[in-house]
Design a protein around this motif. Structure first.
Motif, PDB file in Angstrom:
ATOM      1  N   MET A  95     -17.779 -58.382 -17.024  1.00  0.00           N
ATOM      2  CA  MET A  95     -16.967 -58.585 -15.829  1.00  0.00           C
ATOM      3  C   MET A  95     -15.515 -58.724 -16.238  1.00  0.00           C
ATOM      4  N   ASN A  96     -14.692 -57.796 -15.807  1.00  0.00           N
ATOM      5  CA  ASN A  96     -13.256 -57.803 -16.100  1.00  0.00           C
ATOM      6  C   ASN A  96     -12.461 -57.962 -14.819  1.00  0.00           C
ATOM      7  N   SER A  97     -11.208 -58.311 -14.968  1.00  0.00           N
ATOM      8  CA  SER A  97     -10.309 -58.466 -13.808  1.00  0.00           C
ATOM      9  C   SER A  97     -10.958 -59.332 -12.739  1.00  0.00           C
ATOM     10  N   LEU A  98     -11.462 -60.451 -13.147  1.00  0.00           N
ATOM     11  CA  LEU A  98     -12.182 -61.315 -12.217  1.00  0.00           C
ATOM     12  C   LEU A  98     -11.260 -61.877 -11.145  1.00  0.00           C
ATOM     13  N   LYS A  99     -11.834 -62.047  -9.959  1.00  0.00           N
ATOM     14  CA  LYS A  99     -11.111 -62.555  -8.803  1.00  0.00           C
ATOM     15  C   LYS A  99     -11.799 -63.831  -8.316  1.00  0.00           C
ATOM     16  N   PRO A 100     -11.068 -64.685  -7.616  1.00  0.00           N
ATOM     17  CA  PRO A 100     -11.709 -65.889  -7.077  1.00  0.00           C
ATOM     18  C   PRO A 100     -12.921 -65.579  -6.214  1.00  0.00           C
ATOM     19  N   GLU A 101     -12.908 -64.461  -5.527  1.00  0.00           N
ATOM     20  CA  GLU A 101     -14.047 -64.100  -4.672  1.00  0.00           C
ATOM     21  C   GLU A 101     -15.280 -63.669  -5.467  1.00  0.00           C
ATOM     22  N   ASP A 102     -15.154 -63.551  -6.781  1.00  0.00           N
ATOM     23  CA  ASP A 102     -16.319 -63.284  -7.618  1.00  0.00           C
ATOM     24  C   ASP A 102     -17.074 -64.573  -7.946  1.00  0.00           C
ATOM     25  N   THR A 103     -16.537 -65.694  -7.561  1.00  0.00           N
ATOM     26  CA  THR A 103     -17.199 -66.969  -7.817  1.00  0.00           C
ATOM     27  C   THR A 103     -18.561 -67.015  -7.135  1.00  0.00           C
ATOM     28  N   ALA A 104     -19.591 -67.280  -7.922  1.00  0.00           N
ATOM     29  CA  ALA A 104     -20.959 -67.286  -7.403  1.00  0.00           C
ATOM     30  C   ALA A 104     -21.921 -67.651  -8.527  1.00  0.00           C
ATOM     31  N   VAL A 105     -23.155 -67.876  -8.156  1.00  0.00           N
ATOM     32  CA  VAL A 105     -24.237 -67.932  -9.136  1.00  0.00           C
ATOM     33  C   VAL A 105     -24.750 -66.509  -9.313  1.00  0.00           C
ATOM     34  N   TYR A 106     -24.803 -66.077 -10.557  1.00  0.00           N
ATOM     35  CA  TYR A 106     -25.231 -64.717 -10.867  1.00  0.00           C
ATOM     36  C   TYR A 106     -26.665 -64.740 -11.386  1.00  0.00           C
ATOM     37  N   TYR A 107     -27.474 -63.848 -10.812  1.00  0.00           N
ATOM     38  CA  TYR A 107     -28.889 -63.774 -11.159  1.00  0.00           C
ATOM     39  C   TYR A 107     -29.222 -62.432 -11.777  1.00  0.00           C
ATOM     40  N   CYS A 108     -30.048 -62.472 -12.788  1.00  0.00           N
ATOM     41  CA  CYS A 108     -30.594 -61.275 -13.392  1.00  0.00           C
ATOM     42  C   CYS A 108     -31.966 -61.021 -12.783  1.00  0.00           C
ATOM     43  N   ALA A 109     -32.307 -59.753 -12.585  1.00  0.00           N
ATOM     44  CA  ALA A 109     -33.594 -59.394 -12.012  1.00  0.00           C
ATOM     45  C   ALA A 109     -34.153 -58.166 -12.721  1.00  0.00           C
ATOM     46  N   ALA A 110     -35.475 -58.052 -12.700  1.00  0.00           N
ATOM     47  CA  ALA A 110     -36.127 -56.915 -13.339  1.00  0.00           C
ATOM     48  C   ALA A 110     -37.323 -56.466 -12.518  1.00  0.00           C
ATOM     49  N   ASP A 111     -37.624 -55.187 -12.587  1.00  0.00           N
ATOM     50  CA  ASP A 111     -38.734 -54.639 -11.816  1.00  0.00           C
ATOM     51  C   ASP A 111     -39.239 -53.367 -12.483  1.00  0.00           C
ATOM     52  N   PRO A 112     -40.551 -53.145 -12.481  1.00  0.00           N
ATOM     53  CA  PRO A 112     -41.084 -51.922 -13.098  1.00  0.00           C
ATOM     54  C   PRO A 112     -40.751 -50.648 -12.318  1.00  0.00           C
ATOM     55  N   SER A 113     -40.326 -50.802 -11.088  1.00  0.00           N
ATOM     56  CA  SER A 113     -39.930 -49.633 -10.312  1.00  0.00           C
ATOM     57  C   SER A 113     -38.501 -49.240 -10.690  1.00  0.00           C
ATOM     58  N   GLY A 114     -38.006 -48.199 -10.078  1.00  0.00           N
ATOM     59  CA  GLY A 114     -36.662 -47.736 -10.361  1.00  0.00           C
ATOM     60  C   GLY A 114     -35.623 -48.711  -9.862  1.00  0.00           C
ATOM     61  N   PRO A 115     -34.375 -48.580 -10.285  1.00  0.00           N
ATOM     62  CA  PRO A 115     -33.330 -49.513  -9.853  1.00  0.00           C
ATOM     63  C   PRO A 115     -33.129 -49.460  -8.340  1.00  0.00           C
ATOM     64  N   SER A 116     -32.991 -50.618  -7.754  1.00  0.00           N
ATOM     65  CA  SER A 116     -32.837 -50.741  -6.304  1.00  0.00           C
ATOM     66  C   SER A 116     -31.612 -51.564  -5.984  1.00  0.00           C
ATOM     67  N   LEU A 117     -30.994 -51.280  -4.854  1.00  0.00           N
ATOM     68  CA  LEU A 117     -29.837 -52.040  -4.411  1.00  0.00           C
ATOM     69  C   LEU A 117     -30.254 -53.215  -3.531  1.00  0.00           C
ATOM     70  N   THR A 118     -31.536 -53.302  -3.221  1.00  0.00           N
ATOM     71  CA  THR A 118     -32.030 -54.438  -2.449  1.00  0.00           C
ATOM     72  C   THR A 118     -32.654 -55.446  -3.407  1.00  0.00           C
ATOM     73  N   ASP A 119     -32.958 -56.635  -2.897  1.00  0.00           N
ATOM     74  CA  ASP A 119     -33.441 -57.693  -3.782  1.00  0.00           C
ATOM     75  C   ASP A 119     -34.952 -57.680  -3.966  1.00  0.00           C
ATOM     76  N   GLU A 120     -35.548 -56.502  -3.884  1.00  0.00           N
ATOM     77  CA  GLU A 120     -36.999 -56.382  -4.034  1.00  0.00           C
ATOM     78  C   GLU A 120     -37.383 -56.216  -5.497  1.00  0.00           C
ATOM     79  N   TYR A 121     -37.007 -57.194  -6.292  1.00  0.00           N
ATOM     80  CA  TYR A 121     -37.333 -57.202  -7.709  1.00  0.00           C
ATOM     81  C   TYR A 121     -38.424 -58.236  -7.947  1.00  0.00           C
ATOM     82  N   ASP A 122     -39.316 -57.923  -8.864  1.00  0.00           N
ATOM     83  CA  ASP A 122     -40.452 -58.813  -9.112  1.00  0.00           C
ATOM     84  C   ASP A 122     -40.057 -60.067  -9.890  1.00  0.00           C
ATOM     85  N   TYR A 123     -39.092 -59.939 -10.787  1.00  0.00           N
ATOM     86  CA  TYR A 123     -38.785 -61.046 -11.693  1.00  0.00           C
ATOM     87  C   TYR A 123     -37.310 -61.416 -11.583  1.00  0.00           C
TER      88      TYR A 123
END
Length: 122
Positions: free
Chosen positions: A83-111
């Motif tokens: 993460m470069n050029s960070l902005k105050p609006e980037d403030t958040a809790v960041y979560y990593c997720a993984a799924d055996p299916s292809g990459p998705s833009l929705t939060d339908e990840y198993d792990y």
């Protein structure tokens, strides 16, 4: 079963950089898509970036495109978010997720990991 643990969060000034890491255990991530999501206080969790199992396909939210880079090292069973050029609006809790299916833009990840706090001061 896959366990994910994020690290690398912290406090940084606007314009600064952080590199988040997602360590996986329990199973190799070699065949899993990975993604990063974030949740700011009082807001819903939102998509940040995703990467295919090979690393050949990536997706980014418009708000981070050109500033954030998602990557992975399958040999180390790890994923990353630079993460470069960070902005105050980037403030958040960041979560990593993984799924055996292809990459998705929705939060339908198993792990999911438990998250790491990123705070960007102005």
């Amino acid at each position: 079963q896959v366990q994910l643990v994020e690290s690398g969060g912290g406090l940084v000034q606007a314009g600064g950089s952080l590199r988040l890491s997602c360590a996986a255990s329990g199973r190799t991530l070699r065949s899993y898509a990975m993604a990063w999501f974030r949740q700011a206080p009082g807001k819903e969790r939102e998509f940040v970036a995703a990467i295919s199992w090979s690393g050949g396909v990536t997706y980014y939210a418009d708000s981070v495109k050109g500033r954030f880079t998602i990557s992975r090292d399958n040999a180390k069973n790890r994923g990353y978010l630079q993460m470069n050029s960070l902005k105050p609006e980037d403030t958040a809790v960041y979560y990593c997720a993984a799924d055996p299916s292809g990459p998705s833009l929705t939060d339908e990840y198993d792990y999911w990991g438990q998250g790491t706090q990123v705070t960007v001061s102005s």
